[in-house]
Design a protein around this motif. Structure first.
Motif, PDB file in Angstrom:
ATOM      1  N   LEU A 120      27.400 -45.360  30.789  1.00 36.83           N
ATOM      2  CA  LEU A 120      26.767 -46.613  31.189  1.00 36.83           C
ATOM      3  C   LEU A 120      27.703 -47.773  30.876  1.00 36.83           C
ATOM      4  O   LEU A 120      27.975 -48.057  29.713  1.00 36.83           O
ATOM      5  CB  LEU A 120      25.452 -46.809  30.421  1.00 36.83           C
ATOM      6  CG  LEU A 120      24.412 -45.690  30.546  1.00 36.83           C
ATOM      7  CD1 LEU A 120      23.259 -45.938  29.576  1.00 36.83           C
ATOM      8  CD2 LEU A 120      23.912 -45.596  31.967  1.00 36.83           C
ATOM      9  N   ASN A 121      28.194 -48.419  31.899  1.00 43.40           N
ATOM     10  CA  ASN A 121      28.973 -49.645  31.732  1.00 43.40           C
ATOM     11  C   ASN A 121      28.013 -50.799  31.980  1.00 43.40           C
ATOM     12  O   ASN A 121      27.527 -50.969  33.097  1.00 43.40           O
ATOM     13  CB  ASN A 121      30.129 -49.699  32.732  1.00 43.40           C
ATOM     14  CG  ASN A 121      31.198 -48.688  32.407  1.00 43.40           C
ATOM     15  OD1 ASN A 121      31.881 -48.818  31.408  1.00 43.40           O
ATOM     16  ND2 ASN A 121      31.322 -47.662  33.233  1.00 43.40           N
ATOM     17  N   VAL A 122      27.748 -51.571  30.930  1.00 42.53           N
ATOM     18  CA  VAL A 122      26.863 -52.709  31.098  1.00 42.53           C
ATOM     19  C   VAL A 122      27.715 -53.969  31.241  1.00 42.53           C
ATOM     20  O   VAL A 122      28.870 -54.001  30.804  1.00 42.53           O
ATOM     21  CB  VAL A 122      25.844 -52.839  29.943  1.00 42.53           C
ATOM     22  CG1 VAL A 122      25.015 -51.568  29.814  1.00 42.53           C
ATOM     23  CG2 VAL A 122      26.509 -53.181  28.639  1.00 42.53           C
ATOM     24  N   VAL A 159      27.442 -44.091  26.087  1.00 41.79           N
ATOM     25  CA  VAL A 159      27.281 -42.715  26.546  1.00 41.79           C
ATOM     26  C   VAL A 159      25.828 -42.333  26.256  1.00 41.79           C
ATOM     27  O   VAL A 159      25.374 -42.413  25.107  1.00 41.79           O
ATOM     28  CB  VAL A 159      28.235 -41.744  25.828  1.00 41.79           C
ATOM     29  CG1 VAL A 159      27.984 -40.306  26.287  1.00 41.79           C
ATOM     30  CG2 VAL A 159      29.685 -42.142  26.075  1.00 41.79           C
ATOM     31  N   LEU A 160      25.127 -41.945  27.294  1.00 44.41           N
ATOM     32  CA  LEU A 160      23.736 -41.511  27.159  1.00 44.41           C
ATOM     33  C   LEU A 160      23.677 -40.008  27.369  1.00 44.41           C
ATOM     34  O   LEU A 160      24.124 -39.502  28.402  1.00 44.41           O
ATOM     35  CB  LEU A 160      22.842 -42.222  28.175  1.00 44.41           C
ATOM     36  CG  LEU A 160      21.387 -41.755  28.229  1.00 44.41           C
ATOM     37  CD1 LEU A 160      20.683 -41.979  26.895  1.00 44.41           C
ATOM     38  CD2 LEU A 160      20.656 -42.459  29.373  1.00 44.41           C
ATOM     39  N   HIS A 165      18.299 -50.992  34.988  1.00 47.69           N
ATOM     40  CA  HIS A 165      19.363 -50.852  35.981  1.00 47.69           C
ATOM     41  C   HIS A 165      20.113 -52.151  36.276  1.00 47.69           C
ATOM     42  O   HIS A 165      21.267 -52.104  36.687  1.00 47.69           O
ATOM     43  CB  HIS A 165      18.822 -50.234  37.265  1.00 47.69           C
ATOM     44  CG  HIS A 165      18.584 -48.765  37.126  1.00 47.69           C
ATOM     45  ND1 HIS A 165      18.431 -47.941  38.213  1.00 47.69           N
ATOM     46  CD2 HIS A 165      18.476 -47.963  36.037  1.00 47.69           C
ATOM     47  CE1 HIS A 165      18.231 -46.696  37.797  1.00 47.69           C
ATOM     48  NE2 HIS A 165      18.243 -46.691  36.483  1.00 47.69           N
ATOM     49  N   HIS A 166      19.519 -53.293  36.029  1.00 51.52           N
ATOM     50  CA  HIS A 166      20.217 -54.552  36.302  1.00 51.52           C
ATOM     51  C   HIS A 166      21.371 -54.802  35.323  1.00 51.52           C
ATOM     52  O   HIS A 166      22.209 -55.660  35.570  1.00 51.52           O
ATOM     53  CB  HIS A 166      19.240 -55.732  36.294  1.00 51.52           C
ATOM     54  CG  HIS A 166      18.564 -55.960  34.987  1.00 51.52           C
ATOM     55  ND1 HIS A 166      17.454 -55.251  34.592  1.00 51.52           N
ATOM     56  CD2 HIS A 166      18.857 -56.814  33.978  1.00 51.52           C
ATOM     57  CE1 HIS A 166      17.089 -55.669  33.392  1.00 51.52           C
ATOM     58  NE2 HIS A 166      17.920 -56.616  32.989  1.00 51.52           N
ATOM     59  N   PRO A 200      25.983 -46.226  37.197  1.00 54.16           N
ATOM     60  CA  PRO A 200      26.506 -45.001  36.584  1.00 54.16           C
ATOM     61  C   PRO A 200      26.316 -43.757  37.438  1.00 54.16           C
ATOM     62  O   PRO A 200      25.423 -43.680  38.273  1.00 54.16           O
ATOM     63  CB  PRO A 200      25.699 -44.886  35.294  1.00 54.16           C
ATOM     64  CG  PRO A 200      24.442 -45.630  35.559  1.00 54.16           C
ATOM     65  CD  PRO A 200      24.801 -46.737  36.513  1.00 54.16           C
ATOM     66  N   VAL A 201      27.171 -42.797  37.174  1.00 60.96           N
ATOM     67  CA  VAL A 201      27.063 -41.456  37.753  1.00 60.96           C
ATOM     68  C   VAL A 201      26.440 -40.564  36.687  1.00 60.96           C
ATOM     69  O   VAL A 201      26.874 -40.564  35.532  1.00 60.96           O
ATOM     70  CB  VAL A 201      28.448 -40.915  38.164  1.00 60.96           C
ATOM     71  CG1 VAL A 201      28.343 -39.467  38.625  1.00 60.96           C
ATOM     72  CG2 VAL A 201      29.064 -41.791  39.236  1.00 60.96           C
TER      73      VAL A 201
END
Length: 120
Positions: free
Chosen positions: A24-26, A67-68, A96-97, A103-104
């Motif tokens: 996850l890139n926020v 990392v989830l 998601h915003h 993410p993939v």
């Protein structure tokens, strides 16, 4: 020094557990808000039948990257039970915003690998 080549491995698939791995890139600067909203969204994913566990880690080198890891009982618990549910729509709305880029999600099945025993 010459190292002997490894012996062929014995691979055993572990049934009934799927691991979801997502990077996850926020958006930079939103980490604190993301972590707060993620903590509030946890009960959503925990309510899904087949959910086993999760772990969220913040990357050391890139502080806006996470990392989830989510463990599911089986693939359908993730793909149908979660992703096709109204609960997932609420998960999307809350989280998601933050993602840029989106993410993939990779799903894997745990395996055990042991060296093959030479029976000769």
């Amino acid at each position: 020094m010459v190292h002997p080549s490894p012996s062929p491995a014995v691979v055993r698939y572990i049934p009934h557990m799927i691991r979801e791995v997502t990077i996850l890139n926020v958006r930079p600067g939103t980490q604190i808000k993301f972590e707060r909203d993620f903590s509030r969204a946890i009960p959503l994913i925990q309510s899904i039948p087949g959910y086993l566990d999760h772990e969220l880690g913040r990357c050391l080198e890139t502080p806006h990257r996470y990392v989830l890891l989510v463990e599911w009982r089986c693939l359908e618990d993730h793909t149908i039970g979660f992703r096709q549910s109204s609960t997932y729509l609420e998960w999307q709305r809350r989280l998601h915003h933050y993602y840029d880029p989106f993410p993939v999600v990779e799903l894997s099945q745990a395996i055990q690998i042991a060296p093959e025993v030479d029976s000769s």
